[in-house]
Design an enzyme around this catalytic site. Structure first.
Site, PDB file in Angstrom:
ATOM      1  N   ASP A  38      62.369  97.971  35.769  1.00  0.00           N
ATOM      2  CA  ASP A  38      63.215  98.318  36.919  1.00  0.00           C
ATOM      3  C   ASP A  38      63.756  99.743  36.812  1.00  0.00           C
ATOM      4  OD1 ASP A  38      62.808  95.998  38.186  1.00  0.00           O
ATOM      5  OD2 ASP A  38      64.668  95.019  37.511  1.00  0.00           O
ATOM      6  N   GLU A 115      35.788  77.497  42.482  1.00  0.00           N
ATOM      7  CA  GLU A 115      37.120  78.096  42.498  1.00  0.00           C
ATOM      8  C   GLU A 115      38.098  77.125  43.149  1.00  0.00           C
ATOM      9  OE1 GLU A 115      36.976  81.986  44.345  1.00  0.00           O
ATOM     10  OE2 GLU A 115      34.870  82.194  43.804  1.00  0.00           O
ATOM     11  N   LYS A 117      40.595  76.093  45.919  1.00  0.00           N
ATOM     12  CA  LYS A 117      40.743  76.523  47.295  1.00  0.00           C
ATOM     13  C   LYS A 117      42.230  76.710  47.566  1.00  0.00           C
ATOM     14  CE  LYS A 117      39.383  75.795  51.995  1.00  0.00           C
ATOM     15  NZ  LYS A 117      40.748  76.140  52.471  1.00  0.00           N
ATOM     16  N   ARG A 138      42.310  87.981  58.870  1.00  0.00           N
ATOM     17  CA  ARG A 138      40.994  87.611  59.352  1.00  0.00           C
ATOM     18  C   ARG A 138      40.857  87.848  60.864  1.00  0.00           C
ATOM     19  NH1 ARG A 138      37.823  83.406  57.367  1.00  0.00           N
ATOM     20  NH2 ARG A 138      39.638  82.404  56.488  1.00  0.00           N
ATOM     21  N   CYS A 412      59.522  26.544  47.151  1.00  0.00           N
ATOM     22  CA  CYS A 412      60.865  26.059  46.824  1.00  0.00           C
ATOM     23  C   CYS A 412      61.581  25.488  48.033  1.00  0.00           C
ATOM     24  CB  CYS A 412      61.762  27.127  46.221  1.00  0.00           C
ATOM     25  SG  CYS A 412      61.005  28.551  45.583  1.00  0.00           S
ATOM     26  N   CYS A 424      64.688  33.500  49.754  1.00  0.00           N
ATOM     27  CA  CYS A 424      64.424  32.108  49.417  1.00  0.00           C
ATOM     28  C   CYS A 424      65.758  31.423  49.122  1.00  0.00           C
ATOM     29  CB  CYS A 424      63.506  32.041  48.194  1.00  0.00           C
ATOM     30  SG  CYS A 424      63.300  30.364  47.575  1.00  0.00           S
TER      31      CYS A 424
HETATM   32 ZN    ZN Z   1      61.290  30.521  46.537  1.00  0.00          ZN
END
Ligand code: ZN
Length: 677
Positions: A38, A115, A117, A138, A412, A424
């Site tokens: 710098d 290479e 990309k 481009r 169950c 449940c």
């Molecule tokens: Zn169950």
């Protein structure tokens, strides 16, 4: 300082700064600390301020500043700036190579240069007598925009070339923004209340096309060059990279030559690993494969807008469409029912996935998702796959709405609704299924070491599994999609599960977790099942049939099996849910090893043994093996049906029990004689 001295000093400073810049940005070596660099720059800046006539376009000070432009000048490219066609699979690549050979009407060597990309902005750089004179985008391929001033702010782009460079040189490369800088800029935008950028490429493109170069300079961008367009004819593309490096351009260090299609696939797979991509400082979206021989490359020419002898082999996208084939309900650790979409396998983010959690009923309603729908699945980074969109226009009328079951899939009973969640009613449901899975994969069961308790909990929580049969449906991608699971560990788990699909019948019986049935009894029950089936090679269907034919009386003829145990086995095979479970194992490809013939006709056939105390010549395990190997049974406890108790030194309570029941007790020596050792 005289004018001439100032001029010489300026030249030397430029050279020094340039050398450090080259070492730092191209060779990744720091020759001097940043602070030192710098101060050199500051001195140069001050001298040029004093003697503006010595400012040259290649001075490092020219990287920053410059006056804002009203608009970009148009630049005609000396050669059209072309792009690449995309390939997405090994087959695409194979086809591509075939097309080149077809076009050239000859076999060509499989020599390629691969290479990364880079996901950035393509630029063209022009050097006259080694000095950077013009940079352009481009544009439409023929005419681009003059962004010279902006490109000068990018430290990787040399303003003056090194070494033996051609008089006039045109090269091409990519300007990219690394991920950290991307985050920093977006953070800054957020603080300012500005709009956030979608990806680093957007910022790179936006910054290069800034009318004010100061804005460009405030964003730390990088640039890699990869192509010599005008100025030097070399034999291979790989050599082009070598020259670019010598002249002071930053070239990507990961490029690699490939000598077969397989090499290409390997390079693609290597860099496509999400972990590896994640660790790269910048975004890539595939690899570029180029026929290395420049003569062949030129002969192959251009098709459409792309060179025939190059291909962008893209990584699989992070979003893809697939079809939801089913919605299954998984019961989590806390008994919460989670709907999970089972999808046609789809490659997202580099891995094949088949499951996506739907979280809850609300989510399904919000998406208006039905079974059979075509959906978008997306997966970003470590986040688990999500269904983000349903194509309602693609429906054919056969799609089915999903309803939460009214009873627990584990049998169950009732399911209760709690806000957006369904649970449940059996408070132990989740805990029981967790224990059953742990038991199933334990060493005497399927012995799947990779599925430790923590991982099982995780899979349950994420809705990937809800019982042991689900384990065999797991795909690598489903696991890898979970946070903190790498591709590798996911693959290891899936490979291990696949490798352990074939088990001896005794271990399958143990794994089922039938109440009161331990390791020993499992072996005896397995044998009984084999006897009933009347053959050595059983599949799961045979087990279901034989298991259901077992009567309570028959079960009690098994040594060690009393009324309680017999009832437990009898009830297990009488339960439709359990039969369903066995059928799912069969469907998942679980197989049974043929029963040992020696177990059916051996010297010790029909005799039952109990071991107690310490044996001197062999371990207990060895003794058990010997007994079973000759057709005998071993049980853990002594009862009236026991034929022999083998007593080693310091026998335990089994010895006393045998005595009281009048069971024959033999010494280790007798035992060895009996088994003919
Ligand atoms: Zn169950």
């Amino acid at each position: 300082m005289t004018r001439q001295e100032a001029k010489d000093r300026i030249e030397k400073l430029k050279k020094e700064i340039n050398r450090d810049r080259y070492a730092y940005h191209v060779l990744n070596k720091s020759l001097i600390p940043d602070e030192v660099l710098d101060s050199l720059k500051k001195e140069l800046f001050d001298l040029e301020l004093q003697y503006p006539e010595f400012i040259t376009p290649d001075s490092p000070t020219q990287r920053v500043g410059g006056r804002p432009l009203k608009e970009f000048k148009k630049v005609r490219h000396e050669m059209p700036m072309i792009s690449f066609d995309d390939a997405f699979s090994e087959q695409d690549m194979k086809d591509w190579f075939g097309r080149i050979e077809n076009y050239l009407k000859m076999k060509i060597d499989q020599e390629f240069f691969c290479e990364l990309k880079l996901d950035g902005l393509s630029v063209e750089l022009v050097y006259d007598k080694g000095v950077f004179v013009r940079g352009s985008t481009r544009g439409d391929g023929l005419i681009g925009e003059d962004v010279t001033q902006n490109l000068k702010t990018i430290e990787d782009i040399p303003l003056r070339l090194e070494g033996d460079y051609p008089d006039h040189l045109v090269v091409r490369g990519e300007v990219i923004l690394n991920k950290k800088e991307f985050e920093r800029i977006n953070e800054e935008q957020k603080e300012k209340g500005g709009k956030l950028y979608a990806n680093p490429r957007n910022i790179a493109a936006g910054s290069v096309r800034q009318l004010d170069p100061k804005i460009t300079a405030s964003r730390k961008m990088n640039s890699f060059q990869y192509d010599i367009v005008v100025g030097k004819n070399v034999k291979t593309h790989e050599e082009e990279h070598g020259f670019l490096k010598k002249w002071g351009f930053n070239i990507n260090p990961w490029s690699k030559s490939a000598h077969s299609m397989q090499d290409i696939y390997d390079f693609h797979r290597h860099w496509g690993e999400p972990d590896r991509r994640e660790k790269l400082e910048y975004e890539i979206d595939g690899i570029v494969v180029i026929v290395n021989n420049n003569r062949i490359f030129d002969e192959a020419g251009v098709i459409g807008k792309a060179p025939r002898a190059a291909m962008a082999y893209k990584f699989s996208p992070r979003e893809a469409t697939t079809i939801v084939e089913d919605i299954r309900v998984q019961v989590g650790r806390t008994g919460v029912l989670t709907p999970v979409a089972v999808m046609r396998p789809v490659n997202v983010g580099g891995t094949t996935i088949t499951h996506a959690t739907l979280h809850n009923m609300d989510q399904i309603e919000k998406l208006d998702l039905r079974i059979g729908d075509t959906v978008v699945v997306s997966r970003a980074g470590d986040v688990i796959p999500q269904i983000t969109k349903v194509f309602k226009d693609l429906r054919v009328g056969k799609e089915k709405k999903f309803k939460m079951p009214e009873t627990c899939p584990h049998g169950c009973g009732k399911v209760i609704k709690e806000g957006v969640f369904y649970r449940c009613a059996n408070p132990k449901c989740g805990a029981v299924s967790r224990e059953l899975i742990r038991h199933f994969v334990s060493r005497p069961g399927f012995n799947i070491e990779g599925l430790g308790p923590k991982i099982i909990d995780r899979f349950l929580d994420e809705g990937l599994i809800s019982d042991a049969a689900d384990i065999f449906d797991l795909q690598k991608g489903d696991i890898a999609a979970l946070e903190r699971f790498g591709e590798k560990s996911a693959e290891n788990i899936v490979l291990e599960i696949a490798a352990k699909k074939k088990v001896p019948l005794s271990r399958l019986v143990f794994a089922l977790g039938i109440i009161h049935i331990g390791e020993e009894t499992s072996g005896l029950i397995a044998k009984k099942i084999g006897e009933i089936a009347g053959k050595r090679e059983l599949n799961i269907d045979d087990i279901i049939k034989s298991g259901r034919r077992l009567t309570l009386d028959e079960l009690q003829t098994i040594p060690d099996v009393g009324p309680k145990v017999a009832e437990s086995v009898y009830e297990w095979f009488g339960n439709g849910q359990n039969i369903e479970f066995l059928k799912r194992l069969a469907k998942a490809g679980v197989e049974i090893e043929p029963l040992r013939s020696t177990g059916i006709s051996g010297k010790l056939k029909g005799l039952s043994f109990v071991l107690t105390g310490t044996l001197e010549t062999m371990s207990r395990e060895e003794a058990k093996k010997k007994i079973r190997g000759q057709g005998g049974d071993v049980s853990e406890s002594v009862n009236k049906k026991t034929d022999y108790v083998v007593a080693g030194s310091e026998p335990g309570s089994k010895y006393d029990k045998a005595k009281s029941l009048g069971v024959r007790i033999i010494s280790e020596k007798d035992f060895l004689e009996l088994i003919g050792a």
